[in-house]
Each structure stands twice: as C-alpha cells, then as structure tokens.
Design an enzyme around this catalytic site. Sequence first.
Site, PDB file in Angstrom:
ATOM      1  N   THR A   1      -6.347   7.217   7.262  1.00 12.91           N
ATOM      2  CA  THR A   1      -6.781   7.613   5.911  1.00 12.91           C
ATOM      3  C   THR A   1      -6.889   6.398   4.985  1.00 12.91           C
ATOM      4  OG1 THR A   1      -4.516   7.922   5.125  1.00 12.91           O
ATOM      5  CG2 THR A   1      -5.634   9.844   6.128  1.00 12.91           C
ATOM      6  N   THR A   2      -6.669   5.195   5.566  1.00 11.46           N
ATOM      7  CA  THR A   2      -6.851   3.971   4.775  1.00 11.46           C
ATOM      8  C   THR A   2      -7.698   3.020   5.624  1.00 11.46           C
ATOM      9  OG1 THR A   2      -5.033   2.746   5.780  1.00 11.46           O
ATOM     10  CG2 THR A   2      -4.472   4.191   3.927  1.00 11.46           C
TER      11      THR A   2
ATOM     12  N   HIS B   1       5.489   6.535   6.942  1.00  8.05           N
ATOM     13  CA  HIS B   1       5.237   6.115   5.564  1.00  8.05           C
ATOM     14  C   HIS B   1       4.850   7.337   4.755  1.00  8.05           C
ATOM     15  CE1 HIS B   1       1.270   6.106   7.500  1.00  8.05           C
ATOM     16  NE2 HIS B   1       0.849   6.516   6.300  1.00  8.05           N
TER      17      HIS B   1
ATOM     18  N   HIS C   1       2.572   9.043   1.187  1.00  9.02           N
ATOM     19  CA  HIS C   1       1.502   8.952   0.178  1.00  9.02           C
ATOM     20  C   HIS C   1       1.958   9.847  -0.969  1.00  9.02           C
ATOM     21  CE1 HIS C   1      -1.463   7.191   3.079  1.00  9.02           C
ATOM     22  NE2 HIS C   1      -0.708   7.839   3.937  1.00  9.02           N
TER      23      HIS C   1
ATOM     24  N   GLU D   1      -2.359  13.963   0.936  1.00  7.60           N
ATOM     25  CA  GLU D   1      -3.725  13.636   1.400  1.00  7.60           C
ATOM     26  C   GLU D   1      -4.370  14.916   1.937  1.00  7.60           C
ATOM     27  OE1 GLU D   1      -3.297   9.908   3.900  1.00  7.60           O
ATOM     28  OE2 GLU D   1      -4.104   9.175   2.014  1.00  7.60           O
TER      29      GLU D   1
ATOM     30  N   HIS E   1       0.846  -1.214   0.000  1.00  9.64           N
ATOM     31  CA  HIS E   1       0.000   0.000   0.000  1.00  9.64           C
ATOM     32  C   HIS E   1       0.873   1.253   0.000  1.00  9.64           C
ATOM     33  CE1 HIS E   1      -3.324  -2.607   1.038  1.00  9.64           C
ATOM     34  NE2 HIS E   1      -2.612  -3.104   2.030  1.00  9.64           N
TER      35      HIS E   1
ATOM     36  N   HIS F   1       3.755  10.660   6.823  1.00  8.33           N
ATOM     37  CA  HIS F   1       3.012  10.429   8.073  1.00  8.33           C
ATOM     38  C   HIS F   1       3.909   9.730   9.093  1.00  8.33           C
ATOM     39  CE1 HIS F   1      -1.134  10.483   5.830  1.00  8.33           C
ATOM     40  NE2 HIS F   1      -0.639  11.688   6.054  1.00  8.33           N
TER      41      HIS F   1
HETATM   42  N1  LIG Z   1      -2.349   6.881   6.604  1.00  4.82           N
HETATM   43  S1  LIG Z   1      -2.471   6.877   8.189  1.00  4.82           S
HETATM   44  O1  LIG Z   1      -3.760   7.375   8.571  1.00  4.82           O
HETATM   45  O2  LIG Z   1      -1.339   7.603   8.767  1.00  4.82           O
HETATM   46  C1  LIG Z   1      -2.329   5.244   8.799  1.00  4.82           C
HETATM   47  C2  LIG Z   1      -1.557   5.007   9.918  1.00  4.82           C
HETATM   48  C3  LIG Z   1      -1.461   3.700  10.427  1.00  4.82           C
HETATM   49  C4  LIG Z   1      -2.146   2.658   9.803  1.00  4.82           C
HETATM   50  O3  LIG Z   1      -2.050   1.407  10.281  1.00  4.82           O
HETATM   51  C5  LIG Z   1      -2.935   2.915   8.669  1.00  4.82           C
HETATM   52  N2  LIG Z   1      -3.653   1.945   8.007  1.00  4.82           N
HETATM   53  C6  LIG Z   1      -3.261   0.638   7.792  1.00  4.82           C
HETATM   54  O4  LIG Z   1      -2.200   0.226   8.188  1.00  4.82           O
HETATM   55  N3  LIG Z   1      -4.149  -0.144   7.157  1.00  4.82           N
HETATM   56  C7  LIG Z   1      -3.898  -1.583   6.890  1.00  4.82           C
HETATM   57  C8  LIG Z   1      -3.151  -1.701   5.590  1.00  4.82           C
HETATM   58  C9  LIG Z   1      -3.875  -1.006   4.488  1.00  4.82           C
HETATM   59  C10 LIG Z   1      -3.311   0.126   3.948  1.00  4.82           C
HETATM   60  C11 LIG Z   1      -3.961   0.733   2.888  1.00  4.82           C
HETATM   61  C12 LIG Z   1      -5.132   0.223   2.411  1.00  4.82           C
HETATM   62  C13 LIG Z   1      -5.675  -0.888   3.014  1.00  4.82           C
HETATM   63  N4  LIG Z   1      -5.053  -1.492   4.046  1.00  4.82           N
HETATM   64  C14 LIG Z   1      -3.025   4.213   8.176  1.00  4.82           C
HETATM   65 ZN   LIG Z   2      -0.670   7.680   5.897  1.00  6.98          ZN
END
Ligand SMILES: NS(=O)(=O)c1ccc(O)c(NC(=O)NCCc2ccccn2)c1
Ligand SMILES: [Zn+2]
Length: 252
Positions: free
Chosen positions: A190-191, A85, A87, A97, A55, A110
């Site tokens: 956001t995911t 990570h 985006h 984002e 992702h 992030h």
């Molecule tokens: N983008 S974010 O809001 O900083 C963020 C931070 C920590 C997290 O664990 C996530 N999301 C996350 O890990 N989701 C599980 C993996 C995933 C990522 C993207 C789409 C579907 N599934 C997002």
């Molecule tokens: Zn993120």
Amino acid sequence: MSSPSVWHKNYPVAQGNRQSPIDIVPHQALHDPSLGPVVLNYDQCTSMNITNNGHSVVVQFDDSDDRSVIQGGPLDNPYRLKQFHFHWGEKGCHGSEHTVAGNSYASELHLVHWNAVKYKTFGEAATAPDGLAVLVSLLHKTGDDHRWLHVITDALYMVKFKVSTTVNCFNPKCLLPSSLHYWTYLGSLTTPPLHESVIWIVLREPIIVSEKQLGKFRMLLFTGEEEDQRIRMENNFRPPQPLKGRKVRSSI
Ligand SMILES: NS(=O)(=O)c1ccc(O)c(NC(=O)NCCc2ccccn2)c1
Ligand SMILES: [Zn+2]
C-alpha cells in the site's frame, strides 16, 4: 512525504489491476468453504527492534528461519513473519487503509510475511505475485486501553524521531482479535513501490484500543532529530483502490 495521489508518476503500477487497500463489502464477498483457518505459529522471541522509518513505526523480526510463520487459509506455503507496522490518521475513526462497507477504522496493523519456500529473500518475494502475505488487524477506537498494545505505545516515545530501539520477546499474536475469521483477496503493497505481490488476509473482528493509545502514535515524527522542521507522523494511510473485477473471499 509524497502523497498517494502522485505515486503513479514514479510507480505506474499504482494504477494496476490488483492495488491495495480496497473497500471490503461483506455481503458481496464469496464464502469459500475450501478456505481453511489461518494458523499462526509465532515463536515468543523472534522480535528484534522497533523503528521509526520515517513512514511508520515498524517492529522487525528475525526471519532467518521458520520460527514465526503463518500458514493455512489461502496460503499454499508457510510464510515467514518479517515485520509488523501500523497506519493511522490524525483524529477520530479515520486512519485505516482497508474499509468495511465504506467504514474506516482509527488504525490498521499489518503483519508482513514472505514466502521463504519459493523465494530466497524478502526483496525477491516482494516482487512475486505470491511472494507476500499480510495479516490485517483493524483497530477500533472506543474507550478502554488494549491490554497488550501498551507494550508498543509505551515504547513509541523512544522512537519519536527516525531511530530504532530493541524490543525483546514480543509475540504479535496478542494484537489479534479472538476470532480469526477473515476476508482474503489478491493485492499489493500500500506504499511505494506498490508491488502487486500481496495475498491480503483481513481479520473481520477489530481489536479495541483507546484514544490515549492512538494519541501516542500521533506524536511520532516523519522527520529526524537533526531536521529543524518537525512534521507529525499521521495520516500515513492510502485510500481504497478500484477492485478491477477482483473477488474477495470470506472464510465463514
Ligand atoms: N503497507 S504494506 O503493504 O503492508 C507494506 C509491507 C511491506 C513493505 O515493505 C511496504 N513498503 C515499503 O516498505 N516501502 C518502502 C518504504 C516506504 C514506505 C512508505 C512510503 C514510501 N516508502 C509496505
Ligand atoms: Zn502497511
């Protein structure tokens, strides 16, 4: 790779009241003098590995103790650094984002932290309203290389497919702008699973990166080495979500 527009089918919270990201309108933000500075105590050597998780590209940290924490600002406790990570888009200045007065940036960093004072694990914190704190650095594409981002972009060819490799002693403080002035608001992941558990801290000043450095993110693949289809990892950003009456506060 499911698209943000269908996430609500499996995750109804996608249409909730504190979803992220949002468009930040600076002159509508409330200056809150009680908001102190954010304080970053990042230990030099808690970074462990860099992973293409299908992702994004994620740098994981050892969060078994409080060596790398963020505190102050809107936070009532110190929050432990777990990972950071990015985006990004496929070209130009789209890929962030959060947007600022409707303007998007080429990419967004992030730095994900969790409240280890109140919760026992990241997973538990990720479902609590004050469980997570994400510090955001906006990446503005101009011309020159960012002097420290190359440490990350030079490692990306090793994680082109969905694999992991070690990263030692990388202090993400070097990826932040000189000013720590920020906007803050209550939001969500956001995911998927889009949990409404994030205190967002968006730094106002973007960092400057080069087209060449951004290009290295875009050569990553969503797919694994064993898969015959090769899908480039790009546009892994969710668009801004409705504010639903939330207030954005600013630190200055
Ligand atoms: N983008 S974010 O809001 O900083 C963020 C931070 C920590 C997290 O664990 C996530 N999301 C996350 O890990 N989701 C599980 C993996 C995933 C990522 C993207 C789409 C579907 N599934 C997002
Ligand atoms: Zn993120």
